[in-house]
Scaffold this active site. Structure first.
Site, short mmCIF file in Angstrom:
data_model
loop_
_atom_site.label_atom_id
_atom_site.label_comp_id
_atom_site.label_asym_id
_atom_site.label_seq_id
_atom_site.Cartn_x
_atom_site.Cartn_y
_atom_site.Cartn_z
CG ASP D 54 -2.11 -0.94 1.01
OD1 ASP D 54 -2.17 -1.59 -0.05
OD2 ASP D 54 -2.96 -1.04 1.91
N GLY D 55 2.03 1.18 0.63
CA GLY D 55 2.94 2.33 0.64
C GLY D 55 3.34 2.73 -0.77
CG ASP D 157 -0.79 12.07 22.25
OD1 ASP D 157 -0.82 12.92 23.16
OD2 ASP D 157 -0.27 10.95 22.39
N GLY D 169 -7.33 2.29 7.84
CA GLY D 169 -5.94 2.35 8.24
C GLY D 169 -5.78 2.95 9.63
#
Lengths: 272, 272, 272, 272
Positions: D54-55, D157, D169
């Site tokens: 997927d990257g 955060d 994801g």
């Protein structure tokens, strides 16, 4: 506060950086002795007063360490889970100090052992130990062991091992449960886990939890409460219960349950 | 199984309804004594074998009660958190029984006290005590107390008080944490809470948790494991740790950690 | 309220059961026409005023059905996501009615088709369609299909298909997201799912969602908003967007965002 | 692959860094044209083949940009939500390319506007836009606006604005819902929120979402998919739907639903 304590002939030690910051009136000075470090604090000190918020208490803990001096937190900040005495209760608090009528709540700490020296003399936390990926790194693969036995590999941004005291803090934001102070437990809570079936895990605090980190980056972050160090990924890490406890001073009026209800605004949901 | 046990001259008691169901070969019969109830079971019995799934184990617990007879669960069902021995391990299990080499895991139970008699002689659960609204009722208002001190009011479909053993069951589906068997804790987990800031709470198991229920309906449901009773809303309820424990038999090969990893399919996330 | 409306020569229809309940002063009567059912309501009615809480609005929806009469909810109850006008705003509300300056928010409904007749003439919901196990049954196995294609089997106590309007209600307590009213979406949210990797799913509202139920019991519960029916497990169920919308009246002063912030007490967390 | 394509007289452009890395046999060379950047790609190119995980697809998206060239992802990596064609389906994939029988799935992108230039020419993401605190900073106070109207302040955060594509994801690990590709929605999901009543929010993708950040630190992190920049806290940020879409190639055999079930291992829970 200082005047009230002086009136009752209570000797006060004052944290040196603070002492220098304020120009105090002369009539108070004879009663004050400045101190700077853990070593300047005698075990005979009956109570350390922390003025600020929960962050100030976390700093105080690193001054007190194993000296068993109870910490009385007066809350000028926002949060106040630890600094449970409000500004308005100052007079009651002074009375409680003078008459020694306050209650001491023992809180366990978590201790960190690492294969390289980290956080020298301060390798403990009142709230939590945490592992985090660096800002720009992809997620971590956190192999986790209990007493040497493999527990699970967490694919996550990070992982928290929280004490009961820390359970109402960062742990709660990551989906962990509230754990009562006298539960003798730790909570292992992943941060933004990739594994869909990862869940927070409550374990007895006599376990040793150790970690090996895999990452495509070189480094990651180790944190004890608000203190952080960047470490190399080859480091070996293990946490366990610290040998000494910390005592937090509580006024008789405030129970853990009332603090909990108040801070989490239970009962204030407008949909009810 | 029976043949294998007979070969080793192990006397076997058999649950009567089961005994009648199967036509057993004559050569096995001399070795078998039927039993029907808790009272027929002697404390000298060394091991009760539960064949089925986790539900069967929960039934076995009501037969054993306080007699300290360890339960060995052979898993023919789906789940198998409790029935941790698979069909394939039957021979190993028989060897372990014959040689008494099995490990006994003590599991705490939760006990229910109520202002009217509920679940006579079986007022305990291995997994959880639960309160539920009736099918057609609106949500409940569950006022909850710890040792008589007010904790919180949960607006919810129900509420679970889970033992560590039960934490991997219904509690997990309602967002509660996994709690290790030796944690001496209970988890209080609301079911579909209306309060947005309600969270699962872990407390030491020496607490007494009591409830008052408010509802626009007349009745609600009380459950101990899979057993359920419909009760009037005026009932007073309190749960605490049961005085006796249950022992589950485990083969040396299977640790709690490996069962946990296996059952939750940790490490099987295909996105990894 | 009635007096204020009469002053402006606004003809008012009044719900008959309500009309009989109150002894109204004679000078108001000439202006009032009682009505009892959906059929008595003309499409020319400009606005139906619902006095109570969100539950009263849900009832009003079954009176209005497809007649496109906007509903103005005055909130005397607790919740008020739907009944967004408070008692204090009554005068402003009357002005808005008189001057027709109110805003109409279109809200989509969810429609139920079943293999046997359920909820005759009222087979729609403003908040959610839900499936639930009966109180004494074990969990359900809910096979779920999108436009006939298999999606997933949920092992759970139940399952919700929520409209955006319902997303801030029961859906939220089961871990579902908040969905904005104009999102053209439904949310499928399991209730106490046994599957650890089940997650709430947002789908476009042009999907048809159908179900087959497997259970060891004989029956389960079908719900449209607060209305419930017990059904046989062999029933075939499908839900889709209802052909007509409902309009909720909103005063210019109150936006969805401010209602959301207010009702969820965002910004009121005392830990901040 | 290249041989198969050559056999069918399909002209192939090859990414230059890749071209140089492999010593390709001479008979393939006449059919290959190297390319390096977005500008070298003609709109006439019928299909870009992304080999990896997927990257790699996320990288391909920055090459294709607004050229409407469909991306066919062959999955050699772990994840494969985007790269949905496995190595074993290579022959089928070549056939589909040759015969132009593949299906194109349109996926929306999210576009970032900022008061200083960030991510020049690549200010879009297929998965998500994210804000994060720096590693050593305390949490952020993220003031969030929809079309200029105040939504909420998240103490957290970080915060994710996910496309439907990205919903499976990082969003999923932070408690956000699965959102179907054709939902025309974004999800706003806080990362480790301090506010107990913060929830993931689904909004129509025609909204403009803007942010102001308050932090005791000086900087924070902005991310588009895996690309990250450190920015000053005074920056103004807004995200909206990108004007162009990306097309992902899918074989007829693989539906989104089957990919979803497969990747999330639905139906593989061993407790079932």
């Amino acid at each position: 506060l200082l005047q009230a304590l002086a009136k009752h002939n209570i000797s006060v030690l004052i944290y040196e950086p603070l002492f220098k910051q304020f120009a105090l009136p002369a009539d108070l000075l004879h009663n004050l002795t400045p101190f700077s470090t853990h070593n300047d604090l005698s075990k005979e000190v009956e109570c350390l007063i922390s003025i600020g918020g929960d962050g100030t208490i976390l700093d105080s803990v690193t001054l007190v360490r194993d000296k068993k001096i109870p910490i009385l937190g007066i809350n000028f900040g926002r949060l106040g889970f630890l600094a449970s005495i409000s500004k308005d209760e100052l007079t009651i608090a002074v009375d409680a100090i003078v008459n020694r009528t306050f209650v001491k709540d023992k809180r366990s700490l978590i201790h960190l052992d690492a294969s390289v020296t980290l956080f020298p003399n301060e390798a403990f936390a009142l709230n939590e130990f945490a592992i985090h990926k660096r800002d720009t790194s992809p997620m971590l693969k956190i192999h986790t062991y209990l007493n040497g036995e493999f527990l699970n590999t967490f694919w996550a941004d990070g992982l928290i091992v929280s004490t009961p005291t820390g359970s109402t803090g960062y742990n709660l934001g990551c989906g962990g449960p509230i754990v009562f102070p006298d539960s003798n437990s730790f909570v292992i809570t992943p941060v933004a886990p990739h594994n869909l079936n990862a869940r927070p895990i409550v374990i007895p605090d006599n376990n040793i939890i150790s970690f090996e980190i895999e990452t495509r980056g070189e480094e990651f972050i180790c944190a004890l409460d608000a203190r952080k160090e960047i470490v190399d990924k080859t480091i070996q890490l293990a946490v366990k219960k610290e040998e000494f406890d910390i005592s937090l001073v509580r006024l008789n009026e405030n129970s853990f349950l009332s603090t909990l209800r108040n801070k989490l605004t239970w009962g204030m949901d407008k949909r009810n």
